[in-house]
Design a protein around this motif. Sequence first.
Motif, mmCIF file in Angstrom:
data_model
loop_
_atom_site.group_PDB
_atom_site.id
_atom_site.type_symbol
_atom_site.label_atom_id
_atom_site.label_comp_id
_atom_site.label_asym_id
_atom_site.label_seq_id
_atom_site.Cartn_x
_atom_site.Cartn_y
_atom_site.Cartn_z
ATOM 1 N N UNK A 177 0.726 -1.105 0.047
ATOM 2 C CA UNK A 177 0.032 0.016 0.083
ATOM 3 C C UNK A 177 0.856 1.181 -0.096
ATOM 4 N N UNK A 178 1.999 1.291 0.629
ATOM 5 C CA UNK A 178 2.803 2.316 0.995
ATOM 6 C C UNK A 178 3.488 2.696 -0.470
ATOM 7 N N UNK A 179 4.403 1.625 -0.895
ATOM 8 C CA UNK A 179 5.240 1.737 -1.900
ATOM 9 C C UNK A 179 4.502 1.639 -3.230
ATOM 10 N N UNK A 180 3.758 0.738 -3.565
ATOM 11 C CA UNK A 180 3.007 0.279 -4.709
ATOM 12 C C UNK A 180 1.855 1.487 -4.959
ATOM 13 N N UNK A 181 0.933 1.253 -3.955
ATOM 14 C CA UNK A 181 -0.397 2.167 -3.972
ATOM 15 C C UNK A 181 -0.216 3.609 -3.812
ATOM 16 N N UNK A 182 0.784 4.004 -3.018
ATOM 17 C CA UNK A 182 1.003 5.109 -2.889
ATOM 18 C C UNK A 182 2.098 5.966 -3.618
ATOM 19 N N UNK A 183 3.292 5.537 -3.281
ATOM 20 C CA UNK A 183 4.484 6.190 -4.146
ATOM 21 C C UNK A 183 4.551 6.086 -5.501
ATOM 22 N N UNK A 184 4.285 4.699 -6.089
ATOM 23 C CA UNK A 184 4.200 4.468 -7.297
ATOM 24 C C UNK A 184 3.365 5.125 -7.961
ATOM 25 N N UNK A 185 2.060 4.769 -7.632
ATOM 26 C CA UNK A 185 0.731 5.475 -8.362
ATOM 27 C C UNK A 185 0.779 7.058 -8.474
ATOM 28 N N UNK A 186 1.397 7.694 -7.279
ATOM 29 C CA UNK A 186 1.436 9.111 -7.345
ATOM 30 C C UNK A 186 2.399 9.294 -8.472
ATOM 31 N N UNK A 187 3.505 8.720 -8.640
ATOM 32 C CA UNK A 187 4.447 9.100 -9.833
ATOM 33 C C UNK A 187 3.993 8.857 -10.999
ATOM 34 N N UNK A 188 3.324 7.642 -11.228
ATOM 35 C CA UNK A 188 2.707 7.559 -12.443
ATOM 36 C C UNK A 188 1.464 8.294 -12.891
#
Length: 299
Positions: free
Chosen positions: A223-234
């Motif tokens: 949730x932190x790395x993929x759902x928050x960090x990565x999605x925000x960048x994408x």
Amino acid sequence: MSKRTLALIAATLVSMIYGVTFTVAKDVMPAYVKPFGFIAVRVGISTLLFWLVGFFVTKEKIDRADFPRIIAAAFFGVAFNMLTFFEGLSQTSPIMASVLMVTTPIIVLVLSAIIMKEKIVGKKGLGIVLGLVGTVVLILYGKSVSVGENALWGNFLVFVNAVSYGLYLILVKKLMDKYNAFAFVKWIYLFGFIMVLPFGWEQLEAVNWAIMPTNIYIKVGFVVVISTFLTYLLNLLSMKELKPTIVAVFMYLQPFFATLFAIGLGKDHLDTVKVLSAVLIFAGVYLVTRPVKNGSQNI
């Protein structure tokens, strides 16, 4: 592959990730971490990641005059957005929350017309309606619309969250046109963390990390790395090439991917209505993301 195609792929990946996130996060909240505490964890760790990566990616400085916009983006896109959604979700049913959330593209369409003075093209308006119909059918079909103890207030908070995110998409677009994404997103999350910490600190202190199973740690990490960090960048990368209205309409794909994920886990099944809903959703996304031939500033 064109930049626009890459942006569309990025927006689709965001919807896929969000589609599975609620299933993953449900195992964490509230059994191990309560909602506001989880928000503090998400935003806090993501802030560290953005500052760490930003240190190596860009040395670009932000003009002092742009910080009010960054603070506003932090409020509408991180703090107010997350807090109202989780609180609203606790008061109403997930189904009603999902229906209200997919009003975001329509909100962005209206706000863009008002704030950015952009004209609405007929086919794109039709695409938003088709996507909305498909999503509502997909969410409501075969389910009972149950409500919480204070559903009216919960529904209002979720709707406020949708408006908040719509404003964020418009605010951040001008920053995207001026700066490298890593130059300002670290500031958005830093200010966002400062805003959410007072609400999440007590719940964060109550977490017993020692008894948390390994699989829950993995889900928190997802949730932190993929759902928050990565999605925000994408999302930021997709907004570099796409208008806020187009980025927002990809929210329609989230319940579709959530359904596919549930089917894959054996928790749901495919039927005619789900297929029809998928057709409507993809038709809507196609109409909204289709380039305007006359090259005007229309949505």
